[in-house]
Scaffold this active site. Structure first.
Site, mmCIF file in Angstrom:
data_model
loop_
_atom_site.group_PDB
_atom_site.id
_atom_site.type_symbol
_atom_site.label_atom_id
_atom_site.label_comp_id
_atom_site.label_asym_id
_atom_site.label_seq_id
_atom_site.Cartn_x
_atom_site.Cartn_y
_atom_site.Cartn_z
ATOM 1 N N SER A 159 0.838 -1.195 0.000
ATOM 2 C CA SER A 159 0.000 0.000 0.000
ATOM 3 C C SER A 159 0.868 1.237 0.000
ATOM 4 O O SER A 159 2.003 1.217 0.477
ATOM 5 C CB SER A 159 -0.904 0.026 1.235
ATOM 6 O OG SER A 159 -0.144 0.326 2.397
ATOM 7 N N ASP A 160 0.345 2.325 -0.550
ATOM 8 C CA ASP A 160 0.944 3.613 -0.240
ATOM 9 C C ASP A 160 0.688 3.856 1.244
ATOM 10 O O ASP A 160 -0.206 3.262 1.853
ATOM 11 C CB ASP A 160 0.340 4.716 -1.106
ATOM 12 C CG ASP A 160 1.257 5.923 -1.228
ATOM 13 O OD1 ASP A 160 2.189 6.058 -0.401
ATOM 14 O OD2 ASP A 160 1.048 6.744 -2.136
ATOM 15 N N TRP A 161 1.455 4.740 1.828
ATOM 16 C CA TRP A 161 1.433 4.931 3.286
ATOM 17 C C TRP A 161 0.103 5.563 3.713
ATOM 18 O O TRP A 161 -0.158 6.728 3.465
ATOM 19 C CB TRP A 161 2.614 5.789 3.696
ATOM 20 C CG TRP A 161 3.873 5.030 3.990
ATOM 21 C CD1 TRP A 161 4.646 5.154 5.109
ATOM 22 C CD2 TRP A 161 4.522 4.028 3.202
ATOM 23 N NE1 TRP A 161 5.731 4.291 5.056
ATOM 24 C CE2 TRP A 161 5.675 3.583 3.900
ATOM 25 C CE3 TRP A 161 4.236 3.424 1.969
ATOM 26 C CZ2 TRP A 161 6.534 2.596 3.409
ATOM 27 C CZ3 TRP A 161 5.096 2.444 1.470
ATOM 28 C CH2 TRP A 161 6.221 2.041 2.200
ATOM 29 N N GLY A 162 -0.749 4.733 4.357
ATOM 30 C CA GLY A 162 -2.058 5.201 4.796
ATOM 31 C C GLY A 162 -3.162 5.011 3.774
ATOM 32 O O GLY A 162 -4.245 5.578 3.920
#
Length: 817
Positions: free
Chosen positions: A230-233
Site C-alpha cells: 500500500s501507499d502509506w495510509g
C-alpha cells in the site's frame, strides 16, 4: 532461501497476519522464532532517503542520510535516454546497498493528465509509451544490481487534492491505453519486485482493495510475480484488500488490522488458502531481499562517480526552448546573474521523496569553481517569492550596467509539491515583475527556467535564450554551466506539452474535484492538443540544439523474423551543423480510417542518436504489433483494426519530417461506434467541454457523485476538510490546520508547511489509528468519530477509555539483521 511451503506450515494464523503489515514505517515484520527477517525499504525515486530519526507519526519529517540527489523523473524523462536511466538506476542501487536498503520506493509512473498536478515532478511524461520506456530502463538498472523497486502509484492517481478519497471515474479504454499501459509494459518486461497501490478509489473502489486492478488485471492477466504494497495510509478495508491481492500494508497499523485478518479467517469471512497465497508471495519477496542485503554487506558506493552521473543527467534532461544564436557563450565579461534560484537552485520537489543531497552545487558555486567573475543579486526570496520595489530597482540598475544577464526564474517550492496541486500555470508574480524590469534595461537576457512542470511563457520575444532545466538534482549548477558554454550540446526534448494557457487544456476543466471525472478520455497531452488543433507554446518532443539535423530516406518494410514485431522503420538522420550532437527521432502512428475515435497521432517509438558534424546515420526502429492496437471494450482485448495507417518520423509531435502510409491487417471485430452517442470525442476542434451524458455513455454507467457528509454521516473514510456539520468537527478542522505544522522541523520551508497542512486536510479518520504508531487506539478513533457525528460525551468517554484499554499487542520493533 528456506523451503517456503514448510515455513508456511509452521506459521500460526496470527503470525501470517502479522507479516501482512510493516513493523515500522520502513521495515517489514520479522518472525524471529522461525528466522524470518525484517527488510528495509526507503523512499526514492531520485535518491535514497533513509531516515536517520526513529519511528514517527508521519513518513516525511525525519532527516535522512545524505545521498546523491539525481534529477527527478520530470528531468530524466526529457533526456529520452534509456541508457542514462539505466545508469542512474544502477547508481541508486549502489547507494541503497551501502545504506542497507532492499527496496527503493519508486519510480512513479503516473501519467501527467494535466500540468496542474502538484506531484508531476515525480512522474515521467504525459505519454504512456515514453513513460514505459523510461521506467523499464530505470527498473532494470536498479534490480540488475541487487535492489528492488516499487512501481507506483497503481492506478489513475493524477491529483493531490482529496487524493485519499476522490474516486477516479475513468472508462475502460482510457484506463488501459493511457493509465495502465506503462504499468503493464514495465511489469511484463522489467518484473519489478513490488508495486505500490495508489491512495485513490478507482471507479468507486479503493485501489488498495480493488480486485479488478490487483488480481484480475495485474496478477491474472499480466502475470505479475511480485508483491503489492500500500501507499502509506492508503488502506481502507484490510480483509477485502487481502482477498483482492494487497500483500503488505504500510506503515504498521500497530497490529490492529492484523487482528482483523486473523479474525476474518476464524469467522470464515476470508479463506486461509487465500491468506496463505499472499503470505507465501510475501516470504518470497522478503527472503530475496534479505539475500541481496547479505550479499551487499560492506558495499561502498562511489559518490563522486554518482555526482558526475547526476551532472550528466541534469544536462541531458535540460531543454533549450529558445536560442537566437547567443548560446553557446564564449565570453563571460561583465555578466550579471539575477534571481535567487541561481544560488538556491531547485534540485528536487517537496514531499516524501525529498532527500538530503550529498554535494549540492549551485550555479554560483559552478561559476566560482570555474573562476568566472560575475555580479549577483537575488532580487526575491526563494522560499516566500517575495520582493520589493527597492530590490526590483537594484536588479534593473545591475542589468543596465551589464553586457549579459542570466535570469533565474520559474516555479518555486510553494507552487508545486506533494500534498497540493497548482491552480495556475503562472510563475510567481515577483519573477514576472523582475523579468520586466531586467528586459527593459538589457536586451541580452538568457532565462534559466526552473520548475517541475510547465509554466506559461509569454516572454519569449523579450529574451535571447530560454534554457528549461526543470529540477536539476544536486549537480544542477555545473550542468547549467556545461550547457551554456557548449561543453555539452543541449539534446533534451520535452516529455510534456507546454500549453499557451490553462484554458487550452481540456482535462484541467475536470481536475482537482471531489470526484475526478476523466472526461477527456484518451485525449491527454499532445493527443488532445494535436487532435483538437490547439495552438501550443512548445509541443511534446520539442527541444533545440546548437546544431541542426535533416531527415531522409524513410523505408518501411514488414519484419517477419520475429512474430512480435510488425514493421522495420528505417531512415537517415544527418548532422548538418558544425557541432556534434544527439538527436531524438520520434515515430508516431495515425489510424486514417478508424471506426472508433483515436488521437491524431500517438508516439510508438524513438531513438536517441549521437552524430558528428557532417555525418549521416541510418536509424532503425522496430514497431511491434501493439503499435497498431487499441483496447476493444467489447471483446476486453487489445486488437488491431484493419485499415490504413500513417507512420510519421519527426523531431517533435508537430515537426514531422517524414511520413508514409501502410496497410495493416487486423482481427478486430465488433468495434464500438460511439459517433452517435458521444459525438464530442470525434470533433474535439469544435468543442471546449465534454458533456456529462456523453462521458457516462462512454463509461457505461452513471458517474459516482460526491455528496458532502452531514451530521451523523461521517465515517472512517471521511477526510478532515469535509468537517463542517458539527461544532466539534469544525473545531477539529481548525485545530488540525493550526497544529499540523508542529510535525516539521523548525527550519522547514513555507512549501513544506503548506504541504503538511494540505496533507492533514486530506487525512481520513481511519488513519488516526492506522498511522499514529499506536498512540491512538481503534477504540479511541471510534470515540472521536462519534464526537464528529454529534455524540460528544459518549464519544469522549470511548476516546478516553480507549487510551487505557489497549487490547491490541504492540508490534515489537526489531533491529535489522
Amino acid at each position: 532461501m528456506p523451503d517456503l511451503q514448510e515455513l508456511l506450515k509452521e506459521l500460526t494464523l496470527e503470525e501470517k497476519a502479522a507479516l501482512c503489515s510493516g513493523v515500522t514505517s520502513w521495515q517489514t515484520t520479522p518472525i524471529r522464532r522461525l528466522g524470518i527477517p525484517s527488510i528495509f525499504m526507503a523512499d526514492g525515486p531520485h535518491g535514497i532517503r533513509r531516515e536517520i530519526a526513529g519511528k514517527k507519526v508521519d513518513n516525511i519529517s525525519g532527516s535522512s542520510i545524505p545521498s546523491t540527489c539525481f534529477p527527478p523523473a520530470v528531468t530524466l524523462a526529457s533526456s529520452w535516454d534509456r541508457a542514462l536511466l539505466c545508469e542512474v538506476g544502477q547508481a541508486l542501487a549502489e547507494e541503497a546497498k551501502e545504506q542497507g536498503v532492499s527496496t527503493i520506493l519508486g519510480p512513479g509512473i503516473n501519467i501527467k493528465r494535466t500540468p496542474l498536478c502538484g506531484r508531476n515532478f515525480e512522474y515521467f511524461s504525459e505519454d504512456p509509451v515514453l513513460t514505459a520506456e523510461m521506467a523499464i530502463a530505470y527498473v532494470n538498472g536498479v534490480q540488475n544490481n541487487g535492489v528492488g523497486v516499487s512501481l507506483k502509484h497503481f492506478a489513475a492517481n493524477s491529483q493531490e487534492y482529496m487524493r485519499l478519497s476522490a474516486s477516479s471515474e475513468i472508462d475502460e479504454r482510457t484506463l488501459r491505453e493511457i493509465y495502465l499501459y506503462a504499468f503493464e509494459k514495465t511489469v511484463k518486461e522489467a518484473k519489478p519486485y513490488t508495486l505500490m497501490c495508489s491512495y485513490n478509489p478507482v471507479n468507486g473502489e479503493h485501489a488498495s482493495q480493488n480486485k479488478k486492478l490487483l488480481k484480475d488485471i495485474l496478477k491474472d492477466e499480466w502475470g505479475f510475480e511480485g508483491i503489492v504494497m500500500s501507499d502509506w495510509g492508503a488502506v481502507d478495508d484490510r480483509v477485502k484488500g487481502i482477498d483482492a491481492g494487497l500483500h503488505l500494508e504500510m506503515p504498521s497499523s500497530n497490529g490492529i488490522r492484523d487482528k482483523w485478518i486473523a479474525d476474518a479467517v476464524k469467522e470464515g469471512k476470508l479463506s486461509e488458502d487465500r491468506l496463505n497465497t499472499i503470505v507465501y508471495e510475501l516470504l518470497e519477496y522478503i527472503f530475496k531481499c534479505h539475500e541481496n542485503t547479505i550479499n551487499a554487506k560492506g558495499f561502498q558506493a562511489d559518490y563522486e562517480k554518482n555526482h558526475e552521473i547526476a551532472r550528466k543527467a541534469a544536462a541531458e534532461g535540460s531543454v533549450l526552448l529558445k536560442n537566437d544564436g547567443i548560446l553557446p557563450l564564449k565570453n563571460f565579461s561583465n555578466i550579471a546573474v539575477i534571481g535567487a534560484l541561481a544560488d538556491s537552485i531547485r534540485t528536487q520537489g517537496t514531499g516524501s521523496s525529498k532527500l538530503e543531497p550529498r554535494k549540492k552545487v549551485s550555479f554560483l558555486n559552478a561559476l566560482d569553481n570555474a573562476n568566472i567573475n560575475y555580479s549577483y543579486f537575488a532580487a526575491y526570496d526563494p522560499d516566500t517569492d517575495e520582493t520589493d520595489e527597492m530590490s526590483l530597482r537594484y536588479a534593473a540598475e545591475l542589468s543596465k550596467g551589464s553586457d549579459l544577464v542570466f535570469l533565474f526564474i520559474g516555479l518555486t517550492d510553494q507552487y508545486e509539491s506533494e500534498g497540493f496541486d497548482r491552480n495556475t500555470l503562472d510563475i510567481p508574480f515577483s519573477h514576472t515583475e523582475l523579468l520586466e524590469r531586467v528586459t527593459s534595461n538589457n536586451k541580452n537576457v538568457i532565462v534559466i527556467l526552473t520548475g517541475g512542470s510547465p509554466s506559461i511563457i509569454s516572454y519569449e520575444n523579450k529574451v535571447r535564450a530560454i534554457l528549461n532545466v526543470y529540477l536539476t538534482g544536486e549537480a544542477g549548477g555545473e550542468a547549467v554551466l556545461d550547457l551554456i558554454t557548449g561543453k555539452i550540446n543541449p539534446c533534451g526534448k520535452l516529455a510534456e506539452t507546454f500549453p499557451i494557457s490553462l484554458s487550452s487544456n481540456l482535462a484541467s476543466k475536470y481536475f482537482a474535484k471531489e470526484v475526478a471525472e476523466y472526461r477527456e478520455g484518451i485525449f491527454v497531452g499532445y493527443r488532445y492538443y494535436d487532435s483538437a488543433k490547439k495552438d501550443v507554446k512548445y509541443p511534446f518532443g520539442y527541444g533545440l540544439s546548437y546544431t541542426s539535423y535533416e531527415y531522409a530516406n524513410l523505408v518501411i518494410s514488414p519484419y517477419k523474423e520475429d512474430p512480435k514485431l510488425t514493421y522495420l522503420i528505417s531512415f537517415d538522420v544527418s548532422n548538418t551543423g558544425t557541432i556534434a550532437g544527439k538527436e531524438i527521432a520520434q515515430i508516431y502512428v495515425k489510424s486514417k480510417n478508424s471506426h472508433i475515435f483515436k488521437a491524431d497521432k500517438e508516439l510508438k517509438g524513438f531513438e536517441k542518436i549521437y552524430i558528428e558534424p557532417g555525418e549521416t546515420k541510418t536509424v532503425k526502429v522496430f514497431l511491434p504489433k501493439e503499435a497498431f492496437q487499441f483496447f476493444n471494450v467489447n471483446s476486453g482485448k487489445w486488437e488491431i483494426e484493419t485499415g490504413e495507417y500513417e507512420v510519421m518520423v519527426g523531431a517533435s509531435s508537430r515537426d514531422i519530417r517524414l511520413r508514409s502510409d501502410i496497410y495493416v491487417d487486423g482481427s478486430a471485430m465488433n468495434i464500438p461506434d460511439y459517433s452517435t452517442i458521444t459525438p464530442s470525442y470525434y470533433s474535439l476542434s469544435n468543442i471546449d467541454d465534454i458533456p456529462l451524458d456523453e462521458f457516462e455513455s462512454l463509461l457505461g454507467r452513471k458517474v459516482n457523485r460526491y455528496i458532502k457528509p452531514g451530521k451523523g454521516e461521517y465515517t472512517f473514510n471521511t477526510c478532515v476538510n469535509e468537517f463542517d456539520a458539527t461544532w466539534f468537527s469544525r473545531w477539529f478542522k481548525k485545530f488540525t490546520v493550526r497544529n499540523s505544522k508542529i510535525l516539521l522541523p523548525r527550519n522547514s520551508t513555507p512549501a513544506e508547511k503548506k504541504m503538511v497542512v494540505n496533507g492533514a486536510l486530506a487525512f481520513p479518520v481511519r488513519n488516526l489509528f492506522a498511522m499514529s504508531g499506536g498512540v491512538v487506539t481503534y477504540k479511541s478513533s471510534l470515540g472521536i468519530l462519534m464526537m464528529f457525528n454529534g455524540h460528544f460525551f459518549r464519544g469522549l468517554f470511548k476516546l478516553i477509555s480507549g487510551f487505557f484499554r489497549k487490547d491490541i499487542p504492540k508490534k515489537e520493533i526489531y533491529p535489522l539483521d
